[in-house]
Design an enzyme around this catalytic site. Structure first.
Site, mmCIF file in Angstrom:
data_model
loop_
_atom_site.group_PDB
_atom_site.id
_atom_site.type_symbol
_atom_site.label_atom_id
_atom_site.label_comp_id
_atom_site.label_asym_id
_atom_site.label_seq_id
_atom_site.Cartn_x
_atom_site.Cartn_y
_atom_site.Cartn_z
ATOM 1 N N HIS A 1 -10.023 42.437 90.801
ATOM 2 C CA HIS A 1 -10.285 42.795 89.134
ATOM 3 C C HIS A 1 -11.756 43.049 88.934
ATOM 4 C CE1 HIS A 1 -11.053 38.394 89.674
ATOM 5 N NE2 HIS A 1 -11.891 38.579 88.531
ATOM 6 N N HIS B 1 -16.615 39.688 91.523
ATOM 7 C CA HIS B 1 -15.657 40.098 92.721
ATOM 8 C C HIS B 1 -16.092 41.925 92.798
ATOM 9 C CE1 HIS B 1 -12.577 37.101 92.520
ATOM 10 N NE2 HIS B 1 -13.256 36.663 91.476
ATOM 11 N N ASP C 1 -7.960 35.920 90.645
ATOM 12 C CA ASP C 1 -8.286 35.021 89.808
ATOM 13 C C ASP C 1 -7.212 35.227 88.642
ATOM 14 O OD1 ASP C 1 -10.742 34.620 90.677
ATOM 15 O OD2 ASP C 1 -12.055 35.283 89.198
ATOM 16 N N ASP D 1 -6.820 30.140 93.342
ATOM 17 C CA ASP D 1 -8.092 30.123 92.429
ATOM 18 C C ASP D 1 -8.391 28.650 92.158
ATOM 19 O OD1 ASP D 1 -10.040 30.391 90.581
ATOM 20 O OD2 ASP D 1 -8.744 31.524 89.030
ATOM 21 N N SER E 1 -15.625 42.375 79.178
ATOM 22 C CA SER E 1 -14.543 42.660 79.829
ATOM 23 C C SER E 1 -13.143 41.979 79.390
ATOM 24 C CB SER E 1 -14.991 42.156 81.181
ATOM 25 O OG SER E 1 -15.168 40.766 81.263
ATOM 26 N N GLY F 1 -9.761 32.338 81.529
ATOM 27 C CA GLY F 1 -8.930 33.094 82.477
ATOM 28 C C GLY F 1 -8.503 32.441 83.479
ATOM 29 N N HIS F 2 -9.005 31.238 83.983
ATOM 30 C CA HIS F 2 -8.515 30.411 85.121
ATOM 31 C C HIS F 2 -7.614 29.412 84.780
ATOM 32 C CE1 HIS F 2 -11.778 32.529 87.246
ATOM 33 N NE2 HIS F 2 -12.500 32.243 86.294
ATOM 34 N N HIS G 1 -12.088 29.938 95.771
ATOM 35 C CA HIS G 1 -12.721 30.300 94.639
ATOM 36 C C HIS G 1 -13.097 29.088 94.029
ATOM 37 C CE1 HIS G 1 -10.678 34.689 93.818
ATOM 38 N NE2 HIS G 1 -11.239 34.575 94.929
ATOM 39 N N ASP H 1 -34.149 40.436 94.785
ATOM 40 C CA ASP H 1 -35.129 40.253 93.770
ATOM 41 C C ASP H 1 -35.756 41.837 93.808
ATOM 42 O OD1 ASP H 1 -37.331 39.888 92.278
ATOM 43 O OD2 ASP H 1 -38.342 38.485 93.864
#
Lengths: 549, 549
Positions: free
Chosen positions: B67, B72, B157, B189, B227, B361-362, B384, B437
Site C-alpha cells: 500500500h 512501505h 497493514d 501486522d 492518504s 488502520g491497524h 510490523h 541526511d
C-alpha cells in the site's frame, strides 16, 4: 482587594506557583519546576520567573506546599535562596522538602512548619484550612482560604478515591462544608480534564498487581515512581502474602521510603526487607524488587538492569518486570525502548498499556464535576494545565451551569482580582520560564537555544585562516575542522572544494580595504552555506576564525 | 528451501521491507522508510540497509508494494536508483509511487505494473494473489504467496472493517479460503497488538464528524492524513449535505486527492470544490477546509494557520478545527502545542483525545485473533512492530492454541527457512538502519550523532591561539568563541579566567618539546572541561585551534 496571581502552572503542566495577595500581605502556594521541553536543548530544569515576588518581598509572609511532587517543590530552593520564608506543609511533604533543602545547603536557614489536614494556618488577614486530598503521593492537601472577600478553594492535585482507609481518600465532607457555607472561587486541577469517567481505584490496581505477582515464578521487579507511597505499601503487603522479601532500590526510592517509613506510611514486620547485595542468597521466587526507572530514565536502576550494566541485578529469562506507571508525554520512546530491551533479555514484561496496573493521581471528568458540585463556587478558575486543558475545564464547568462570565480562564502572570465588583482579570505582572542549565539560572536564552538547535541538526565547520594585514596574502589555511558534520574519506573532496571557494573570496576583495576581514567573514559564511546546501543539502553552522597579523 | 528474510519492520515501527527467496529467485515486499528517532539529530529519514539485495541482485525479479504509505514506499527510490526492478501494486498505490519516482527523476526507468485485488501475479516458482485489506488508505492488499513449500500469507497493514461498500472491507472470504486450503505460515501486522477489542468503525467516525460539522456555525477546518482517502470522501459527502464548499489544502493533500479523484475514490458534483483563494467570497458557514498538519508538523498548512503565518486563512474566533488523526509517538508535544495555539486564537478545537473522530488502520487484538483463526496457519510470524509488539503478538497466537515452537519471533536480518524439516531461523544476513541526511546516505554514523548530541546539550567553545614555534611564545590569543554555550556580560569573567587557565598550561610546557602543541591541545581540553564543569556545571565541546608559526 484580593489578588490571585499564578506565576506558573496555568499554561503548562508543571511549574506550579501562585501568589495570593490582600493589600500588603502575600503568601505563595507551591514553587514547582517543569522538565524541559524538547526544544530546550541541554536544559536541566525550568523554574518560574519570580520577579513579582522579588519586587514585593516585604509583603511575602510564607509559602505553603500542597504536596511533595517536583512540579510543586522543585523551584523551592531557588526561591528560598533569595528570600528566606517559612514553609508550611504536611509532615511527609516537609520531610521531602527537608531533603531537598539539605541538597542545596539551605536547611539551616529555613523554618519548616507542620500543618496537618484539618488544621488551620493563620496569615492575617487569611485563614487557611488544609483539606486532605487523594493523589499519587501521600499527605497531599487542598486549601480553603478564608479571605476578606470570601472563601477561595484551591484543590491542589487531587482525585476522588473511595478506600476503606479514609487517610487515602479526599476529604469530600470538608469540601462540601465549604460549599454549603459559600465559596467565592474554586481553583481546580485540570491535568486530566480530557479524560472521561472516573480514575480507576488504587484497590483495583493493587488487586491486579497481586494477581500478577501471585502467579510469577521468577523474580519480580516492579518499577514505579518513588513518591507513590501507598502503592509501595500495597506491594510490600503483596510480597509478604507471597513469601517474598522486598528490596527497595534506586536513590530516590530509598530516600522517599525512608521518610515514609519514619512517618508510618510504610510498615512491615521484621525480616521483610533485603539489601540488594543479599539478593543472591535468596531464590528467585522469594524476591520482590521495588525500583525506579519507570520512565526509561537513562541512568536509572531499571535501565541499568536491562542493559546489563547493573552491579547486582541483570535481567534474565524468568524475570517478571512490571512497570506500574504512566507514560509521561515525551518519555514514550524511552519507555518503549526499555520494554523492548527487557523482552530481548527474556523477561516477562507487563506495562500499563497491556494491563490495568496503574491509575492516575489526577481527577478525571466525573471527579472534576463532583468537585465543582461539592464546592458550588461563584467563580471558577481552572488551574494546572496547558491552555487547552484550562479551556476544556472551563467548558466542563459551564456545562454544569456556571455562567460563562464567572469562569475565568487565566494564564501565568494574570492578576485575577476579587472585590465588591466581583471577580475579573485586571492586568498582568511579569512572569516567564527560567531555564536552569548546570549552575546557570536564566543565562541560556533563545539565541543560545537556537545555536544549540542548529548545531544539533547540522553540526559545525570551523574555518581558520591567517592573513597578512598589509599584503592581504593568506599565510595559513584555510583550514577546515568539523564537528557533528561529516568529513571522511567519502567526502574528502568537500574540503578541497570548500578551500577553493574560500580562496576565491579572499582574492576577490582587495587588500588594504578597511573592513576586509569583516567582509571576508561574511562572504565566506554565505558561500560555504550555499556550497554545502548545494552539494550535500546540509546546513552546518559556519564559524570563521580569521586572524590578521 | 523457502527463505523469508525481513530487512526492516521486525524490530521497529516503519522501515518495512522483506525478501522472499526460493533457490535463485527473489522478490521483495515493500521498501519503507522510518522517521528518525529522537537521538538521530539532524537526520531526515531512515531506510533499511539493502546489502543483501545488492549481493543477490541477479536473483531479484520484482518488488511488490502492499500500500501507499511512506513506511512501505519511502525507501523505494533509494532501492530503484541502484537496481531497476519492475514494481507491482494496485492502481492507487502505483499512482502515489509514480509521483515519488518523478520527484527522484526515476520514473522513466521503472516499469509500474498493475495488479488488482483478487488477481494473481506469477514470479516463477511463486504465484502471488493480491487480497484486498482495509487500512487507513485505499487499495491496500495482503498477499497469499504460493511457494513450493506451501502457502505463505502476508497481511500487509490491515484491520477488519464491516462497511456496506465491500471495497472498503478486508476480503475475509479470501483469507478464509486459503485457511481452508492450508496455510504454511501467516505473517501478520503487530502494530496495535497492545490494544484490546476491535477498531472503531469508519462509519462511526464519519457519523461523529457529521454531528460536529452539522452544528458548526463558523468555518470548519479538518486536518487529517492526506492518504486517508475514504475519510476524505466522507468529509466531502458531509460538506455537500451541509451546504458547504470544500477546499483541499496542503501540498500532499492536493497531490493525493488528485490521484484518488482520477481513480474514482473521490467524487463530487460540479461546483463542490473551491480554490483557497476563493474562500473569502463565501460565508464562514459555507466552507469546509480539508488540510494537512494533524501532527503539528512545523511548516504544515494547519500550523501556519494557527500561527498567523498563512496567506489565505488565519484562525479566528468561531472557527471549528477538527484533528481527525492519531498522535504518532514522538509528536505528542507538537500536537499539544498546535491545539493550545488554536484555542488561544479563539477556535473551537476537537481532537481524538476528547471525541471519537479517529480510528486506527491497524487491527486490534480481536481482529488479529480473527486473522489467525481465518487463516489457520501452521506457523506464525508476527511482523510490523517493535520487539515488544512481536512478543505480545506471539503470546496472542499461543493463546489461541498455536504450539510455541511454531511461533517464530524474528527480527530484521534473520533468515526464516521452510523446507521438509519445517520452519525455523537458520541464520542471519547483514541489515541495519541507514540514516539519510540531506543528500548524504549513510555517511552520518554514531560518532557524528554523538558530536551532535554533545553540541546540542552544551554547545561549544573554540579556542584559537598562535604560538611562535621557536620561542614558544603566544603571539595571538587565546581567543575564545562560543556557540550554544554562554558568554555575555553576566559571564564575562568566565572568558578571562579561562584564558588564564590556558596560559598557565602553555607556560608549564617547555618550548622546543617536540609534540608540544599536541600536548597543549590535550591539556587545554581537559582543563577547560573541568573549569566549566566546576564553575557553571556545563560540558561544552572544546575545539582548540593552535597554530605554530
Amino acid at each position: 482587594m484580593l489578588k490571585i496571581i499564578p506565576l506558573g502552572g496555568l499554561g503548562e503542566i508543571g511549574l506550579n506557583m501562585m501568589v495570593i495577595e490582600y493589600d500588603d500581605v502575600i503568601f505563595i502556594i507551591d514553587a514547582g519546576l517543569m522538565f524541559p521541553e524538547e526544544y530546550m536543548l541541554g536544559i536541566d530544569i525550568v523554574i518560574p520567573a519570580m520577579d513579582y515576588i522579588r519586587e514585593n518581598r516585604d509583603k511575602v509572609q510564607a509559602i505553603i506546599i500542597t504536596h511533595a511532587h517536583e512540579d510543586h517543590i522543585g523551584a523551592l530552593p531557588y526561591l528560598l535562596r533569595e528570600i528566606r520564608l517559612p514553609v508550611y506543609g504536611t509532615a511527609f511533604t516537609l520531610g521531602i522538602v527537608r531533603n531537598k533543602l539539605i541538597e542545596f545547603d539551605l536547611n539551616k536557614y529555613i523554618d519548616l512548619n507542620l500543618v496537618n489536614p484539618g488544621e488551620t494556618l493563620s496569615i492575617d488577614p487569611f485563614e487557611i484550612e488544609f483539606i486532605r486530598v487523594s493523589h499519587s503521593t501521600v499527605e497531599g492537601v487542598g486549601l480553603a482560604i478564608k479571605t476578606p472577600e470570601g472563601v477561595v478553594v484551591h484543590t491542589g492535585d487531587f482525585r476522588i478515591n473511595h478506600d476503606s482507609d479514609k487517610m487515602k481518600n479526599t476529604d469530600i465532607s470538608s469540601f462540601a462544608r465549604f460549599g454549603e457555607e459559600g465559596v467565592l472561587a474554586l481553583m481546580s486541577d485540570s491535568t486530566n480534564v480530557e479524560v472521561e469517567g472516573y480514575t480507576m481505584s488504587e484497590q483495583e490496581v493493587a488487586k491486579n498487581l497481586e494477581d500478577l505477582i501471585t502467579v510469577a515464578k521468577g523474580r519480580v521487579i516492579v518499577a514505579l515512581f518513588a513518591s507513590n507511597v501507598f502503592r509501595i505499601q500495597q506491594l510490600v503487603d503483596i510480597a509478604i502474602r507471597n513469601n517474598r522479601k522486598v528490596v527497595f532500590h534506586g536513590r530516590s526510592m530509598e530516600q522517599i521510603v525512608a521518610v515514609a517509613t519514619q512517618l508510618g506510611h510504610i510498615h512491615y514486620p521484621p525480616n521483610t526487607i533485603l539489601n540488594i547485595k543479599q539478593i543472591s542468597r535468596h531464590k528467585d521466587d522469594e524476591v520482590l524488587i521495588i525500583t525506579t526507572g519507570s520512565q526509561g530514565e537513562p541512568m536509572s536502576a531499571l535501565v541499568r538492569m536491562a542493559s546489563g550494566m547493573h552491579k547486582h541485578i541483570n535481567i534474565k529469562k524468568g524475570d517478571n518486570v512490571i512497570l506500574s506507571s504512566k507514560y509521561i508525554p515525551g518519555n514514550e520512546k524511552a519507555i518503549a525502548n526499555i520494554i523492548n530491551k527487557l523482552y530481548r533479555r527474556g523477561a516477562d514484561v507487563v506495562y500499563s498499556k497491556i494491563a490495568k496496573i496503574h491509575t492516575s493521581g489526577h481527577a478525571h471528568q466525573e471527579e472534576l464535576k463532583l468537585m465543582l458540585n461539592l464546592t458550588k463556587p461563584k467563580y471558577f478558575i481552572p488551574i494546572h494545565g496547558e491552555y487547552r486543558h484550562l479551556v476544556v475545564h472551563a467548558r466542563l464547568a459551564e456545562g454544569l451551569g456556571l455562567p460563562r462570565e464567572n469562569v475565568i480562564v487565566a494564564e501565568d502572570g494574570k492578576i485575577i482580582a476579587f472585590d465588591k465588583d466581583g471577580g475579573r482579570i485586571t492586568g498582568s505582572v511579569h512572569t516567564g520560564r527560567i531555564l536552569v542549565d548546570g549552575k546557570g539560572i536564566g543565562d541560556v536564552g533563545r539565541s543560545v537555544l537556537k545555536e544549540r538547535r542548529e548545531l544539533s541538526e547540522g553540526g559545525l565547520v570551523v574555518v581558520t585562516m591567517i592573513i597578512d594585514e598589509e599584503t592581504g596574502v593568506v599565510l595559513y589555511g584555510p583550514e577546515l575542522i568539523s564537528k557533528g558534520f561529516v568529513f571522511d574519506s567519502a567526502t574528502g573532496y568537500l574540503v578541497d572544494d570548500a578551500q577553493c571557494v574560500i580562496l576565491e573570496i579572499v582574492e576577490e576583495i582587495e587588500a588594504g580595504f578597511e573592513s576586509r576581514v569583516e567582509l571576508i567573514r561574511k562572504k565566506l559564511k554565505k558561500a560555504l552555506k550555499q556550497y554545502f546546501a548545494f552539494t550535500i543539502n546540509r546546513r552546518p553552522l559556519i564559524v570563521p576564525i580569521i586572524i590578521e597579523v
